[in-house]
Write a protein that holds these residues in place. Structure first.
Motif, PDB file in Angstrom:
ATOM      1  N   ALA A 121      -0.729  39.332  19.411  1.00 39.62           N
ATOM      2  CA  ALA A 121       0.278  38.928  20.394  1.00 39.62           C
ATOM      3  C   ALA A 121       1.187  37.837  19.841  1.00 39.62           C
ATOM      4  N   GLY A 122       0.591  36.805  19.236  1.00 41.65           N
ATOM      5  CA  GLY A 122       1.392  35.705  18.688  1.00 41.65           C
ATOM      6  C   GLY A 122       2.255  36.150  17.526  1.00 41.65           C
ATOM      7  N   PHE A 123       1.667  36.959  16.624  1.00 41.20           N
ATOM      8  CA  PHE A 123       2.412  37.438  15.460  1.00 41.20           C
ATOM      9  C   PHE A 123       3.544  38.367  15.873  1.00 41.20           C
ATOM     10  N   SER A 124       3.278  39.308  16.761  1.00 46.47           N
ATOM     11  CA  SER A 124       4.281  40.294  17.151  1.00 46.47           C
ATOM     12  C   SER A 124       5.499  39.640  17.793  1.00 46.47           C
ATOM     13  N   LYS A 125       5.244  38.666  18.665  1.00 45.79           N
ATOM     14  CA  LYS A 125       6.353  37.972  19.318  1.00 45.79           C
ATOM     15  C   LYS A 125       7.214  37.236  18.293  1.00 45.79           C
ATOM     16  N   THR A 126       6.561  36.558  17.352  1.00 41.68           N
ATOM     17  CA  THR A 126       7.284  35.816  16.323  1.00 41.68           C
ATOM     18  C   THR A 126       8.039  36.762  15.398  1.00 41.68           C
ATOM     19  N   ALA A 127       7.378  37.838  14.962  1.00 46.43           N
ATOM     20  CA  ALA A 127       7.995  38.790  14.042  1.00 46.43           C
ATOM     21  C   ALA A 127       9.227  39.436  14.651  1.00 46.43           C
ATOM     22  N   ALA A 128       9.148  39.795  15.933  1.00 40.98           N
ATOM     23  CA  ALA A 128      10.293  40.423  16.600  1.00 40.98           C
ATOM     24  C   ALA A 128      11.481  39.469  16.664  1.00 40.98           C
ATOM     25  N   ALA A 129      11.220  38.175  16.979  1.00 41.61           N
ATOM     26  CA  ALA A 129      12.304  37.193  17.031  1.00 41.61           C
ATOM     27  C   ALA A 129      12.914  36.985  15.650  1.00 41.61           C
ATOM     28  N   MET A 130      12.070  36.938  14.613  1.00 41.85           N
ATOM     29  CA  MET A 130      12.573  36.783  13.252  1.00 41.85           C
ATOM     30  C   MET A 130      13.451  37.962  12.855  1.00 41.85           C
ATOM     31  N   GLN A 182       0.853  -1.182   0.000  1.00 40.32           N
ATOM     32  CA  GLN A 182       0.000   0.000   0.000  1.00 40.32           C
ATOM     33  C   GLN A 182       0.895   1.240   0.000  1.00 40.32           C
ATOM     34  N   VAL A 183       0.394   2.341  -0.512  1.00 42.91           N
ATOM     35  CA  VAL A 183       1.196   3.561  -0.549  1.00 42.91           C
ATOM     36  C   VAL A 183       0.342   4.767  -0.159  1.00 42.91           C
ATOM     37  N   ASN A 184       0.934   5.665   0.626  1.00 40.94           N
ATOM     38  CA  ASN A 184       0.256   6.897   1.052  1.00 40.94           C
ATOM     39  C   ASN A 184       1.176   8.096   0.869  1.00 40.94           C
ATOM     40  N   ASN A 185       0.538   9.272   0.756  1.00 40.79           N
ATOM     41  CA  ASN A 185       1.272  10.535   0.745  1.00 40.79           C
ATOM     42  C   ASN A 185       1.544  10.968   2.174  1.00 40.79           C
ATOM     43  N   ALA A 186       2.700  11.575   2.400  1.00 40.71           N
ATOM     44  CA  ALA A 186       3.042  12.076   3.732  1.00 40.71           C
ATOM     45  C   ALA A 186       3.795  13.395   3.612  1.00 40.71           C
ATOM     46  N   PHE A 187       3.700  14.206   4.675  1.00 40.23           N
ATOM     47  CA  PHE A 187       4.272  15.550   4.653  1.00 40.23           C
ATOM     48  C   PHE A 187       4.771  15.929   6.046  1.00 40.23           C
ATOM     49  N   ARG A 188       5.728  16.845   6.074  1.00 36.99           N
ATOM     50  CA  ARG A 188       6.057  17.592   7.290  1.00 36.99           C
ATOM     51  C   ARG A 188       6.303  19.034   6.867  1.00 36.99           C
ATOM     52  N   VAL A 189       5.467  19.933   7.391  1.00 39.86           N
ATOM     53  CA  VAL A 189       5.597  21.359   7.103  1.00 39.86           C
ATOM     54  C   VAL A 189       6.339  21.996   8.274  1.00 39.86           C
ATOM     55  N   GLN A 190       7.592  22.378   8.050  1.00 36.44           N
ATOM     56  CA  GLN A 190       8.396  23.039   9.075  1.00 36.44           C
ATOM     57  C   GLN A 190       8.284  24.538   8.819  1.00 36.44           C
ATOM     58  N   PHE A 191       7.312  25.153   9.510  1.00 43.32           N
ATOM     59  CA  PHE A 191       6.862  26.492   9.125  1.00 43.32           C
ATOM     60  C   PHE A 191       7.749  27.605   9.669  1.00 43.32           C
ATOM     61  N   ASN A 192       8.078  27.562  10.946  1.00 41.94           N
ATOM     62  CA  ASN A 192       8.837  28.663  11.522  1.00 41.94           C
ATOM     63  C   ASN A 192       9.563  28.193  12.781  1.00 41.94           C
ATOM     64  N   SER A 193      10.855  28.513  12.876  1.00 38.67           N
ATOM     65  CA  SER A 193      11.656  28.066  14.025  1.00 38.67           C
ATOM     66  C   SER A 193      12.299  29.228  14.766  1.00 38.67           C
ATOM     67  N   ALA A 194      11.756  30.446  14.622  1.00 38.60           N
ATOM     68  CA  ALA A 194      12.360  31.605  15.282  1.00 38.60           C
ATOM     69  C   ALA A 194      12.312  31.506  16.798  1.00 38.60           C
ATOM     70  N   LEU A 195      11.272  30.883  17.336  1.00 40.45           N
ATOM     71  CA  LEU A 195      11.099  30.814  18.788  1.00 40.45           C
ATOM     72  C   LEU A 195      11.565  29.494  19.397  1.00 40.45           C
ATOM     73  N   GLY A 196      11.949  28.538  18.566  1.00 38.83           N
ATOM     74  CA  GLY A 196      12.383  27.253  19.088  1.00 38.83           C
ATOM     75  C   GLY A 196      12.240  26.180  18.033  1.00 38.83           C
ATOM     76  N   PRO A 197      12.503  24.910  18.394  1.00 47.90           N
ATOM     77  CA  PRO A 197      12.342  23.810  17.444  1.00 47.90           C
ATOM     78  C   PRO A 197      10.916  23.783  16.888  1.00 47.90           C
TER      79      PRO A 197
END
Length: 457
Positions: A441-450, A61-76
């Motif tokens: 709040a979430g965006f500002s914290k991330t944007a500042a770290a980036m 059998q076969v399936n599609n799989a993914f990992r989206v590594q979106f942003n690591s500015a604040l940690g893993p």
């Protein structure tokens, strides 16, 4: 951002965030953050791969799989793995995008990511699931690690699947490390992790109720409609009952249970449902139960929102887009005062617009809406606490973890509340917009770290 017609879920998540930023004073005070929005909306990395595995008949059998590594500015990168036939890149990008800001709101050092496969665990034997998980990890292990990317469970991934994946990772890498969260309690898992998302959502709403009532009210005596019947819904229901509320509904993909007894849905029934779900059964089986069938109405093919009668609190806790604009209006007519998403993006944009318009028009008598990136952050918060315990080779008591969870949810609510007050003008007596507060709040914290790390300038 360029139009992405083949990614409707991600487009919805992006526009939900971007519209609240635009309608606040954030870009007036920080015009440079427009650049950050362009950058943060594109994943740092997307891994797509196939998973071939052998079924019990010996056939491939076969399936599609993914990992989206979106942003690591604040940690893993941190976010769940979903095993469900509906999994595609749009769904995982939406979930990963939400995860960035949700993780930021916990106050812990975690970036945002999401992954999974269109494999369906339902109807599969334990041996088939084990073979799939081992094959899945043969590729995924190359891209994750305790300091790189720490996946967790999500829909279709319980402690069983996490165990199979962790065992495969350990065998492939010759490392025992905190690379997956949601592990078993005797081998690195955290107490309260299974309960955390449901408990955390209820703790968040508890602060909403207290703020709105000036500290005079709690869950005691409240009628609470909950959708879903998986991990989040079960523990949200149990916590509501513990705090004196009455749970009037649960649901799954096939239909809804509406309580007919004044006592509502009891802990015994929740535990019975939990046992059904472990065996991957549907709620339809309850209609054949002599012990429980007279305590509820089962409505095939329905969601609970228009069928519960009077409702004080609504907790959508199943999947995305499970409350429509019309259902939002019905909840308001039913007297609902508080709605918080136990699921990710549980409300459609139309529903959010209805709630926010009512909040502005009716002021202190309005419905008050809390988005999933704040209200359901308890799950990933305790995953972060599991990572901390693994790093220290410690195991905290359930009381310690629960208190840390309560503190995180309190701080999350306060952060959303105060941020909304700072950036979104409100009329006298109007509740602050928690959706705007969470997004800003979430965006500002991330944007500042980036910015500090040179991701944009």
């Amino acid at each position: 951002m360029a139009n992405l017609p083949n990614e409707p879920e991600f487009q919805q998540a992006y526009h939900e965030l971007a519209s609240t930023l635009e309608n606040s004073t954030l870009f007036e005070k920080h015009p440079e953050y427009r650049k950050a929005l362009k950058v943060v909306s594109i994943p740092e990395r997307i891994i797509q791969f196939r998973v071939t595995w052998e079924d019990d008949k010996g056939e491939v059998q076969v399936n599609n799989a993914f990992r989206v590594q979106f942003n690591s500015a604040l940690g893993p990168y941190k976010g769940g793995l979903r095993l469900h036939p509906t999994v595609n890149l749009s769904v995982l990008k939406f979930l990963g995008f939400e995860q960035i800001f949700k993780n930021a709101l916990t106050g812990l050092n975690m970036g945002g990511g999401k992954g999974g496969s269109d494999f369906d665990p339902k109807g599969k034997s334990d041996s088939e699931i084990r073979r799939f998980c081992c094959s899945f990890m043969r590729e995924l292990h190359k891209h994750i690690g305790a300091e790189t990317d720490v996946p967790a469970g999500d829909i279709g991934v319980t402690g069983r699947e996490v165990g199979y994946m962790f065992g495969a990772y350990r065998a492939l890498t010759n490392k025992w490390e905190g690379v997956l969260t949601g592990k078993g309690g005797t081998w690195g898992g955290s107490l309260i992790r299974p309960e955390a998302t449901g408990y955390g959502c209820v703790y968040y709403v508890e602060h909403m109720i207290q703020y709105a009532s000036g500290g005079k009210e709690s869950f005691k005596g409240k009628r609470v409609a909950i959708s879903g019947s998986g991990n989040v819904a079960q523990y949200a229901a149990l916590k509501v009952i513990e705090l004196g509320g009455t749970v009037v509904s649960l649901s799954d993909s096939k239909g809804a249970l509406i309580a007919t007894d004044e006592a509502g849905i009891t802990p015994d029934l929740v535990n019975h449902i939990a046992d059904l779900k472990v065996r991957r059964k549907q709620l339809t089986e309850l209609s054949e139960s002599a012990e429980y069938k007279n305590k509820f109405n089962y409505l095939a093919g329905e969601r609970p929102w228009v069928h519960c009668g009077k409702v004080d609190v609504a907790l959508p806790s199943a999947t995305q887009n499970e409350v429509s604009g019309d259902e939002a209006k019905a909840l308001i007519e039913a007297g609902c005062k508080f709605i918080a998403e136990g699921s990710n993006m549980g409300c459609t944009q139309e529903a959010i617009d209805v709630f926010e318009a009512h909040r502005r028009e009716k002021q202190s008598g309005a419905i008050w809406y809390a988005p999933g990136k704040a209200a359901n952050a308890g799950g990933v918060a305790v995953s972060g606490l599991e990572m901390a315990q693994n790093s220290q080779r410690l195991s905290w008591t359930s009381e310690e973890v629960d208190q840390k969870l309560k503190d995180i949810m309190k701080n999350c609510f306060t952060n959303c509340l105060e941020t909304a007050k700072s950036y979104v003008p409100a009329a006298e007596g109007e509740f602050p917009s928690l959706v705007a507060g969470a997004n800003i709040a979430g965006f500002s914290k991330t944007a500042a770290a980036m910015h500090d790390q040179g991701d944009w300038w």
